[in-house]
Design an enzyme around this catalytic site. Sequence first.
Site, PDB file in Angstrom:
ATOM      1  N   TYR A 161      -5.416  47.813 -53.114  1.00 46.53           N
ATOM      2  CA  TYR A 161      -4.513  47.773 -51.963  1.00 46.53           C
ATOM      3  C   TYR A 161      -3.401  48.818 -52.109  1.00 46.53           C
ATOM      4  CZ  TYR A 161      -7.149  43.481 -51.689  1.00 46.53           C
ATOM      5  OH  TYR A 161      -8.190  42.586 -51.664  1.00 46.53           O
TER       6      TYR A 161
ATOM      7  N   CYS B 144      12.006  57.412 -43.845  1.00 49.30           N
ATOM      8  CA  CYS B 144      13.226  57.030 -43.132  1.00 49.30           C
ATOM      9  C   CYS B 144      13.237  55.546 -42.803  1.00 49.30           C
ATOM     10  CB  CYS B 144      13.341  57.848 -41.855  1.00 49.30           C
ATOM     11  SG  CYS B 144      13.274  59.587 -42.217  1.00 49.30           S
TER      12      CYS B 144
HETATM   13  N1  PLP Z   1     -13.117  38.431 -49.700  1.00 50.63           N
HETATM   14  C1  PLP Z   1     -12.405  38.291 -48.570  1.00 50.63           C
HETATM   15  C2  PLP Z   1     -13.053  37.627 -47.408  1.00 50.63           C
HETATM   16  C3  PLP Z   1     -11.098  38.768 -48.489  1.00 50.63           C
HETATM   17  O1  PLP Z   1     -10.400  38.632 -47.357  1.00 50.63           O
HETATM   18  C4  PLP Z   1     -10.522  39.399 -49.627  1.00 50.63           C
HETATM   19  C5  PLP Z   1      -9.138  39.877 -49.601  1.00 50.63           C
HETATM   20  O2  PLP Z   1      -8.256  39.351 -49.024  1.00 50.63           O
HETATM   21  C6  PLP Z   1     -11.302  39.532 -50.783  1.00 50.63           C
HETATM   22  C7  PLP Z   1     -12.595  39.043 -50.785  1.00 50.63           C
HETATM   23  C8  PLP Z   1     -10.790  40.224 -52.004  1.00 50.63           C
HETATM   24  O3  PLP Z   1      -9.686  39.594 -52.536  1.00 50.63           O
HETATM   25  P1  PLP Z   1      -9.131  40.025 -53.952  1.00 50.63           P
HETATM   26  O4  PLP Z   1      -8.880  41.487 -53.919  1.00 50.63           O
HETATM   27  O5  PLP Z   1      -7.892  39.237 -54.101  1.00 50.63           O
HETATM   28  O6  PLP Z   1     -10.163  39.656 -54.973  1.00 50.63           O
END
Ligand code: PLP
Length: 416
Positions: free
Chosen positions: A369, A340
């Site tokens: 993610y 919603c």
């Molecule tokens: N290392 C740190 C400290 C992060 O905050 C992040 C993600 O934001 C990553 C590694 C992994 O980033 P990515 O998935 O873009 O490789």
Amino acid sequence: MNDFTYKDNALYCENVPVKAIADKFPTPFYLYSYATFMDHFRKIKKAFEAVDPLICFSMKSNSNLSIARALVREGAGLDIVSGGELFKALKVGCPADRIVYASVGKTEAEIESAIRSNILFFNVESVPELIMIDTVSRRLKEKPRVALRVNPDVSADTHEYITTGKKENKFGIDFTTAEDIFDNENKYSNVSLEGIHVHIGSQITDTEPFVKAISKVIEFLEKSAVSVKWLNIGGGFGITYGQEKAKTAEEFASRIIPLVKGKGFRLILEPGRFIIGNAGILVAKVLYIKTTSGGKRFAIVNAGMNDLIRPSLYDAYHEITPVVKLRSETHMYDIVGPICESGDFLGKNRELPELVEDEYLAVMSTGAYGFAMASNYNSRPRPAELLVKNGRVRVIRRAETYKDLISCEKMLKELK
Ligand code: PLP
């Protein structure tokens, strides 16, 4: 590269037709290809082999136990950001000396358990945090290793929510403060100051921001005559979601290696998205096709922003494609979920072969993610996670049930 390909208009995960999986397991579900994420891990390893880095898979991108365990068995370490991720990292058998821990808000209890676990090091994000680690270490009579996470004030050319290396961001320590910490190391006698960490953001599709940030760090080390055992350059290698052109591991490596080779420290990388992003899809079913008098077509599917929040949160683009392409006539659709909120969409204005109720759609490149950011919003159980390996489909996280939804809640009897 990924192992999601069409054969005769049918989408396959490795050599398994996705339709056959969707007919067997209730939708929505996340589906991962083992061959794809392993290939991505090995590509980074090979590209950087001249400097033999420790590659710590970033668990925040996907913390499923089977995936983390497979990577750890392949030699990966893990990048963690919470006590929960520490718990999961140890659960999958990651050697503690391959675990690095970032986060601006580590609690005293989280710090204590990481010290007791003897992790490789903390990536420290502020002076008060350093004082807290030092205080806890004194109490425990331990001397954990720490790296200072510096904020290089470099733009990562990515979405503002996933930019982390600008001075206005909450992450890391500015160079002046970092220098002061190194100059006054003896103030923190219960920790061993051994490294520098820098992470400027996520989904960075160009090499330049890395070059800028790492060059600034090297310049800082040389100028302040600081020598460290570890340089952790974080994650952030971007991937192709369909529209952008991303760089290969070799392209990133060819710019980074000359900056760091022979400098006397060991390199650490923390990739998440690059390894698992294109190795997963979200499979959903079309519930209804709704047309408006204004001529708009909505495909309402059984997955929403609680399952995949990236389109709503970051306006992120994910390719959406029928699991079986049956029809040649196309229409423009908004692919929306049942939640919603008007912000509950997976894709807008997509030209797709005519969709019909009950057919399956794949939301591509959702391995990173995706499930990791899923929630129970609208009291929706979170979806299952499935893994294809060598032609077999395995459940690596079952779908939640209605019972799971209330398992932590209490219905107070005296509230009439
Ligand atoms: N290392 C740190 C400290 C992060 O905050 C992040 C993600 O934001 C990553 C590694 C992994 O980033 P990515 O998935 O873009 O490789």
